[in-house]
Design a protein around this motif. Structure first.
Motif, PDB file in Angstrom:
ATOM      1  N   ASP A  27       0.828  -1.208   0.000  1.00 41.91           N
ATOM      2  CA  ASP A  27       0.000   0.000   0.000  1.00 41.91           C
ATOM      3  C   ASP A  27       0.860   1.255   0.000  1.00 41.91           C
ATOM      4  N   ASP A  47      -5.525  -7.902  -3.583  1.00 44.18           N
ATOM      5  CA  ASP A  47      -5.276  -6.722  -4.415  1.00 44.18           C
ATOM      6  C   ASP A  47      -4.153  -5.902  -3.795  1.00 44.18           C
ATOM      7  N   ARG A  50      -4.169  -1.793  -4.679  1.00 46.09           N
ATOM      8  CA  ARG A  50      -5.379  -1.049  -4.341  1.00 46.09           C
ATOM      9  C   ARG A  50      -5.123   0.428  -4.083  1.00 46.09           C
TER      10      ARG A  50
END
Length: 259
Positions: A27, A47, A50
């Motif tokens: 992230d 994911d 993201r």
């Protein structure tokens, strides 16, 4: 290795411990990488892109769930077309990791980013793998863990530049949640006291393309030759005209003539 067995392992407390820290790193790492196309290889169930803001994001995987179903060592992707590639635990479970890296280098645009995530064999996780069962479904201990220095050498040979090197998961790989909690203090002290012993590493590499040297003509010599062929433009008394070339030439030598 069974895909179901791998997914089941990520549902355990140790798998969740690993997944949480890897998701936090991805992230942060992909948030400020810009471009148009981002690709994740493997793990379509999670994911890791993201927080990235590229308009086109997709996952390439041999498993169901990916937008493109293909093997990572032969990607059906156009060369020089991808800005970001994620490789979460792909190389250590492949029979040909070198070919995967060559394919990643091929599809990346110049200055494109590749983020590789792998298990560190020089850690408590690597030691656990030495004593684990050799069954095909014993994920992740049956993988061929690749040391960070070796992987850095592979990337350097492909003209990648390592821009970030981070590790996480310093606690021993206990299967029980209570023991993971007891050794939680090792996470805070890991980066400071035993940084190289993290169970998982992340390498961010940028594809560098060496530019060609443009060979220019000798413009000074060309201008000098043109000046040598230029007509005399001035006399002693004013501007020369096209009707008086001989007079202008003689005045250049300093000889005076009467009208």
């Amino acid at each position: 290795m069974s895909i179901n067995r791998k997914l089941e392992w990520f549902e355990t407390c140790l798998g969740q411990y690993l997944l949480e820290r890897e998701q936090n790193h991805f992230d942060r790492a992909v948030a400020n990488v810009f471009g148009y196309h981002a690709m994740q290889i493997g793990f379509p169930q999670y994911d890791f892109l993201r927080t990235n803001r590229m308009p086109l994001q997709f996952c390439v995987s041999v498993e169901k769930g990916g937008k493109v179903r293909a093997a990572p060592d032969f990607l059906p992707i156009e060369s020089n077309s991808i800005d970001l590639v994620l490789l979460p635990h792909i190389l250590e479970f492949s029979a040909n990791p070198h070919q995967i890296l060559r394919e990643v280098h091929r599809v990346l645009v110049p200055e494109g980013h590749a983020i590789v995530c792998g298990f560190n064999p020089r850690s408590l996780w690597g030691v656990r793998g030495l004593f684990a069962s050799l069954r095909d479904d014993d994920y992740p201990w049956q993988g061929n863990f690749i040391a960070r220095p070796r992987l850095k050498d592979w990337l350097t040979l492909l003209d990648f530049e390592i821009t970030e090197d981070r590790l996480c998961c310093y606690a021993p790989p206990f299967s029980q949640e209570k023991w993971l909690k007891r050794f939680k203090f090792m996470e805070a002290a890991g980066d400071r006291w035993w940084r190289s012993s993290g169970g998982v590493y992340f390498l961010t590499a940028v594809k560098r393309v060496h530019g060609m040297r443009v060979i220019k003509p000798e413009w000074k010599e060309v201008r000098a030759r043109r000046r040598a062929m230029a007509p005399v433009a001035q006399t002693l008394t004013g501007q020369a005209t096209g009707k008086e070339p001989r007079r202008a030439a003689r005045c250049k030598t300093g000889t005076h003539y009467k009208e």
